[in-house]
Motif scaffolding. Structure first.
Motif, PDB file in Angstrom:
ATOM      1  N   ASP A  61       1.005  -1.053   0.070  1.00 47.21           N
ATOM      2  CA  ASP A  61      -0.047   0.033  -0.029  1.00 47.21           C
ATOM      3  C   ASP A  61       0.975   1.357  -0.068  1.00 47.21           C
ATOM      4  O   ASP A  61       1.630   1.408   0.907  1.00 47.21           O
ATOM      5  CB  ASP A  61      -0.818  -0.088   1.255  1.00 47.21           C
ATOM      6  CG  ASP A  61      -1.854   1.053   1.126  1.00 47.21           C
ATOM      7  OD1 ASP A  61      -1.871   1.994   0.286  1.00 47.21           O
ATOM      8  OD2 ASP A  61      -2.698   1.254   2.147  1.00 47.21           O
ATOM      9  N   PRO A  62       0.853   1.987  -1.208  1.00 43.11           N
ATOM     10  CA  PRO A  62       1.712   3.218  -1.076  1.00 43.11           C
ATOM     11  C   PRO A  62       1.354   4.181  -0.041  1.00 43.11           C
ATOM     12  O   PRO A  62       1.959   5.029   0.527  1.00 43.11           O
ATOM     13  CB  PRO A  62       1.487   3.838  -2.427  1.00 43.11           C
ATOM     14  CG  PRO A  62       0.239   3.144  -3.182  1.00 43.11           C
ATOM     15  CD  PRO A  62       0.096   1.910  -2.359  1.00 43.11           C
ATOM     16  N   VAL A  63      -0.023   4.472   0.124  1.00 38.42           N
ATOM     17  CA  VAL A  63      -0.516   5.361   1.331  1.00 38.42           C
ATOM     18  C   VAL A  63       0.101   5.043   2.613  1.00 38.42           C
ATOM     19  O   VAL A  63       0.447   5.832   3.177  1.00 38.42           O
ATOM     20  CB  VAL A  63      -2.038   5.508   1.283  1.00 38.42           C
ATOM     21  CG1 VAL A  63      -2.380   6.386   2.175  1.00 38.42           C
ATOM     22  CG2 VAL A  63      -2.440   5.774  -0.123  1.00 38.42           C
ATOM     23  N   LEU A  68       4.000   6.052   6.934  1.00 33.30           N
ATOM     24  CA  LEU A  68       4.882   6.054   7.828  1.00 33.30           C
ATOM     25  C   LEU A  68       6.113   6.608   7.857  1.00 33.30           C
ATOM     26  O   LEU A  68       6.804   7.192   8.691  1.00 33.30           O
ATOM     27  CB  LEU A  68       5.486   4.458   7.502  1.00 33.30           C
ATOM     28  CG  LEU A  68       6.718   3.883   8.378  1.00 33.30           C
ATOM     29  CD1 LEU A  68       6.199   3.812   9.598  1.00 33.30           C
ATOM     30  CD2 LEU A  68       7.012   2.503   7.754  1.00 33.30           C
ATOM     31  N   LEU A  69       6.395   7.224   6.369  1.00 33.39           N
ATOM     32  CA  LEU A  69       7.682   8.266   6.365  1.00 33.39           C
ATOM     33  C   LEU A  69       6.986   9.671   6.780  1.00 33.39           C
ATOM     34  O   LEU A  69       7.932  10.286   7.563  1.00 33.39           O
ATOM     35  CB  LEU A  69       7.628   8.281   4.931  1.00 33.39           C
ATOM     36  CG  LEU A  69       8.826   9.429   4.336  1.00 33.39           C
ATOM     37  CD1 LEU A  69      10.130   9.112   5.051  1.00 33.39           C
ATOM     38  CD2 LEU A  69       8.882   9.718   3.025  1.00 33.39           C
ATOM     39  N   ASN A  70       5.885   9.925   6.864  1.00 34.43           N
ATOM     40  CA  ASN A  70       5.220  11.175   7.291  1.00 34.43           C
ATOM     41  C   ASN A  70       5.497  11.188   8.914  1.00 34.43           C
ATOM     42  O   ASN A  70       5.887  12.056   9.497  1.00 34.43           O
ATOM     43  CB  ASN A  70       3.812  11.553   6.996  1.00 34.43           C
ATOM     44  CG  ASN A  70       3.683  11.893   5.439  1.00 34.43           C
ATOM     45  OD1 ASN A  70       4.507  12.240   4.949  1.00 34.43           O
ATOM     46  ND2 ASN A  70       2.547  11.583   5.027  1.00 34.43           N
ATOM     47  N   ASN A  71       5.209  10.161   9.438  1.00 32.84           N
ATOM     48  CA  ASN A  71       5.219   9.961  10.944  1.00 32.84           C
ATOM     49  C   ASN A  71       6.743   9.801  11.471  1.00 32.84           C
ATOM     50  O   ASN A  71       6.912  10.238  12.722  1.00 32.84           O
ATOM     51  CB  ASN A  71       4.574   8.504  11.452  1.00 32.84           C
ATOM     52  CG  ASN A  71       3.557   8.807  12.460  1.00 32.84           C
ATOM     53  OD1 ASN A  71       2.549   8.449  12.688  1.00 32.84           O
ATOM     54  ND2 ASN A  71       4.172   9.856  13.489  1.00 32.84           N
ATOM     55  N   LEU A  72       7.698   9.444  10.722  1.00 39.88           N
ATOM     56  CA  LEU A  72       8.875   9.253  11.168  1.00 39.88           C
ATOM     57  C   LEU A  72       9.653  10.597  11.171  1.00 39.88           C
ATOM     58  O   LEU A  72      10.180  10.906  12.044  1.00 39.88           O
ATOM     59  CB  LEU A  72       9.621   8.306  10.398  1.00 39.88           C
ATOM     60  CG  LEU A  72       9.185   6.741  10.268  1.00 39.88           C
ATOM     61  CD1 LEU A  72      10.002   5.977   9.666  1.00 39.88           C
ATOM     62  CD2 LEU A  72       9.691   6.283  11.848  1.00 39.88           C
ATOM     63  N   ILE A  73       9.198  11.345   9.893  1.00 40.12           N
ATOM     64  CA  ILE A  73       9.783  12.746   9.934  1.00 40.12           C
ATOM     65  C   ILE A  73       9.058  13.623  10.881  1.00 40.12           C
ATOM     66  O   ILE A  73       9.823  14.368  11.654  1.00 40.12           O
ATOM     67  CB  ILE A  73       9.309  13.243   8.460  1.00 40.12           C
ATOM     68  CG1 ILE A  73      10.254  12.513   7.346  1.00 40.12           C
ATOM     69  CG2 ILE A  73       9.675  15.010   8.351  1.00 40.12           C
ATOM     70  CD1 ILE A  73       9.690  12.973   6.065  1.00 40.12           C
ATOM     71  N   TYR A  74       7.772  13.330  11.337  1.00 38.29           N
ATOM     72  CA  TYR A  74       7.018  14.331  12.384  1.00 38.29           C
ATOM     73  C   TYR A  74       7.745  13.957  13.673  1.00 38.29           C
ATOM     74  O   TYR A  74       8.142  14.894  14.444  1.00 38.29           O
ATOM     75  CB  TYR A  74       5.661  13.736  12.236  1.00 38.29           C
ATOM     76  CG  TYR A  74       4.918  14.363  13.374  1.00 38.29           C
ATOM     77  CD1 TYR A  74       4.309  15.818  13.328  1.00 38.29           C
ATOM     78  CD2 TYR A  74       4.437  13.726  14.605  1.00 38.29           C
ATOM     79  CE1 TYR A  74       3.589  16.338  14.021  1.00 38.29           C
ATOM     80  CE2 TYR A  74       3.708  14.238  15.320  1.00 38.29           C
ATOM     81  CZ  TYR A  74       3.171  15.552  15.290  1.00 38.29           C
ATOM     82  OH  TYR A  74       2.518  16.228  16.332  1.00 38.29           O
ATOM     83  N   ALA A  75       8.019  12.781  13.869  1.00 46.20           N
ATOM     84  CA  ALA A  75       8.711  12.337  15.307  1.00 46.20           C
ATOM     85  C   ALA A  75      10.013  12.946  15.275  1.00 46.20           C
ATOM     86  O   ALA A  75      10.371  13.431  16.493  1.00 46.20           O
ATOM     87  CB  ALA A  75       8.527  10.854  15.553  1.00 46.20           C
ATOM     88  N   ASN A 240      -2.007  13.585   0.483  1.00 45.44           N
ATOM     89  CA  ASN A 240      -1.527  12.475   1.743  1.00 45.44           C
ATOM     90  C   ASN A 240      -0.287  13.023   2.364  1.00 45.44           C
ATOM     91  O   ASN A 240       0.409  12.243   3.001  1.00 45.44           O
ATOM     92  CB  ASN A 240      -1.374  11.040   1.278  1.00 45.44           C
ATOM     93  CG  ASN A 240      -2.657  10.336   0.844  1.00 45.44           C
ATOM     94  OD1 ASN A 240      -3.459  10.395   1.548  1.00 45.44           O
ATOM     95  ND2 ASN A 240      -2.596   9.608  -0.112  1.00 45.44           N
ATOM     96  N   SER A 241       0.190  14.372   2.035  1.00 47.51           N
ATOM     97  CA  SER A 241       1.414  14.853   2.728  1.00 47.51           C
ATOM     98  C   SER A 241       1.362  14.860   4.229  1.00 47.51           C
ATOM     99  O   SER A 241       2.444  15.128   4.891  1.00 47.51           O
ATOM    100  CB  SER A 241       1.654  16.101   2.080  1.00 47.51           C
ATOM    101  OG  SER A 241       0.571  17.060   2.324  1.00 47.51           O
ATOM    102  N   THR A 242       0.056  15.039   4.956  1.00 43.07           N
ATOM    103  CA  THR A 242      -0.042  15.009   6.298  1.00 43.07           C
ATOM    104  C   THR A 242      -0.800  13.796   6.864  1.00 43.07           C
ATOM    105  O   THR A 242      -1.187  13.747   7.894  1.00 43.07           O
ATOM    106  CB  THR A 242      -0.550  16.209   6.699  1.00 43.07           C
ATOM    107  OG1 THR A 242      -2.193  16.362   6.089  1.00 43.07           O
ATOM    108  CG2 THR A 242       0.031  17.606   6.290  1.00 43.07           C
ATOM    109  N   THR A 243      -0.754  12.784   6.113  1.00 43.42           N
ATOM    110  CA  THR A 243      -1.438  11.664   6.687  1.00 43.42           C
ATOM    111  C   THR A 243      -0.386  10.910   7.479  1.00 43.42           C
ATOM    112  O   THR A 243       0.545  10.718   7.193  1.00 43.42           O
ATOM    113  CB  THR A 243      -1.809  10.589   5.687  1.00 43.42           C
ATOM    114  OG1 THR A 243      -2.902  11.227   4.680  1.00 43.42           O
ATOM    115  CG2 THR A 243      -2.319   9.316   5.970  1.00 43.42           C
ATOM    116  N   LEU A 244      -0.836  10.587   8.770  1.00 44.10           N
ATOM    117  CA  LEU A 244      -0.032  10.065   9.937  1.00 44.10           C
ATOM    118  C   LEU A 244      -0.568   8.580  10.191  1.00 44.10           C
ATOM    119  O   LEU A 244      -1.814   8.491   9.794  1.00 44.10           O
ATOM    120  CB  LEU A 244       0.002  10.765  11.161  1.00 44.10           C
ATOM    121  CG  LEU A 244       0.589  12.431  11.031  1.00 44.10           C
ATOM    122  CD1 LEU A 244       0.951  13.003  12.120  1.00 44.10           C
ATOM    123  CD2 LEU A 244       2.095  12.433  10.112  1.00 44.10           C
TER     124      LEU A 244
END
Length: 291
Positions: A61-63, A68-75, A240-244
């Motif tokens: 699933d690309p989303v 996951l990438l967004n969340n890792l950057i966010y954290a 999906n740039s802010t989908t965590l």
């Protein structure tokens, strides 16, 4: 006889907490793991066992990978920045300054504001054209930006909001830790000729490490449970740039009603948090000096 009675009495005291832990923690975890191996029931069609198909679907699933990438950057950004800012704020308000109580209250105020209220405040700040931030950027020739509506800036806009809200909360813990440091240790270091930087590195930082570990654990949990701001501000967009991760689980489970896939996503999130917790308490805890 007395030992058996004490064991029974202690068990009865622990029973309410054990029941609550089972009902609200362990049982939901086991149920989630169980449902992740079944398809989503729809209408009269009952759920069927599909094995690891949900997990295979997740890794294709690309989303999911985007979330996951967004969340890792966010954290990776919010945790160290908010902790460093909280410590700097605590050091400042712990010193002798005019209006110390008012400054402490100003730093802590964002923490007590409801999530939805914070989101609405920052919607105004980020508003293109008339928002204070866009007006400030316009002064330097960079105005008319929809910071929450552009894929390159939307996630960073959420990161700023989180740091603004969380730093004051973490400051309270650091302030309490700083006030527990004995002044005699600071005076002894000064008599030995230590500079302010050396005192901070060799005395202050080691003595507040238990608090730092506690704040780190809370910050890590908070970084993976954010959903309020995303719903109120961007709904995962644009593109999906802010989908965590937690928002994606909410979206899959309660908007698309794909409970089987949502259970698999939840199981992955629980595994990720468990690995992080093992590292924090298995490795970092050994580096902490407990008095």
């Amino acid at each position: 006889m007395n030992k058996s009675r004490n064991v029974l009495f202690g068990s009865l005291l622990l029973l309410p907490a054990a029941v609550l832990l089972w009902v609200f923690t362990y049982q939901p975890i086991l149920a989630t793991l169980y449902h992740s191996f079944f398809s989503t029931p729809k209408g009269r069609r009952a759920a069927v066992f599909v094995g690891t198909d949900q997990y295979a679907r997740m890794f294709q699933d690309p989303v999911f990978w985007q979330a996951l990438l967004n969340n890792l950057i966010y954290a990776a950004v919010t945790i160290p920045v908010s902790m460093a800012l909280a410590l700097a704020m605590a050091l400042f308000v712990n010193s002798r300054i005019a209006g110390q109580g008012a400054v402490r209250m100003a730093y802590f105020t964002p923490t007590v504001l409801p999530m939805v209220a914070v989101a609405n405040i920052w919607l105004f700040f980020y508003a293109p054209g008339y928002g204070p931030i866009d007006q400030l950027l316009g002064f330097f020739g960079f105005g008319h930006n929809n910071l929450l509506g552009m894929p390159g800036t939307a996630l960073w806009a959420l990161i700023v909001i989180t740091i603004w809200k969380e730093a004051g909360f973490f400051m309270i813990f650091y302030l309490a830790a700083l006030q527990q440091i004995s002044p005699t240790l600071i005076e002894a270091a000064r008599l030995e000729g230590a500079s302010a930087t050396q005192i901070f590195r060799r005395v202050t930082v080691p003595l507040i490490m238990p608090t730092t570990l506690f704040v780190l654990v809370n910050a890590m949990i908070g970084a993976f449970r954010l959903v309020d701001h995303v719903i109120a501000l961007t709904k995962g967009g644009p593109d999906n740039s802010t989908t965590l991760l937690l928002y994606y689980i909410y979206e899959v489970g309660f908007q698309y009603w794909d409970t089987g896939y949502a259970a698999a996503l939840t199981a992955f999130l629980l595994l990720l948090l468990a690995i992080i917790a093992l590292f924090q308490f298995g490795y970092l805890d050994k580096k902490v000096h407990y008095r």
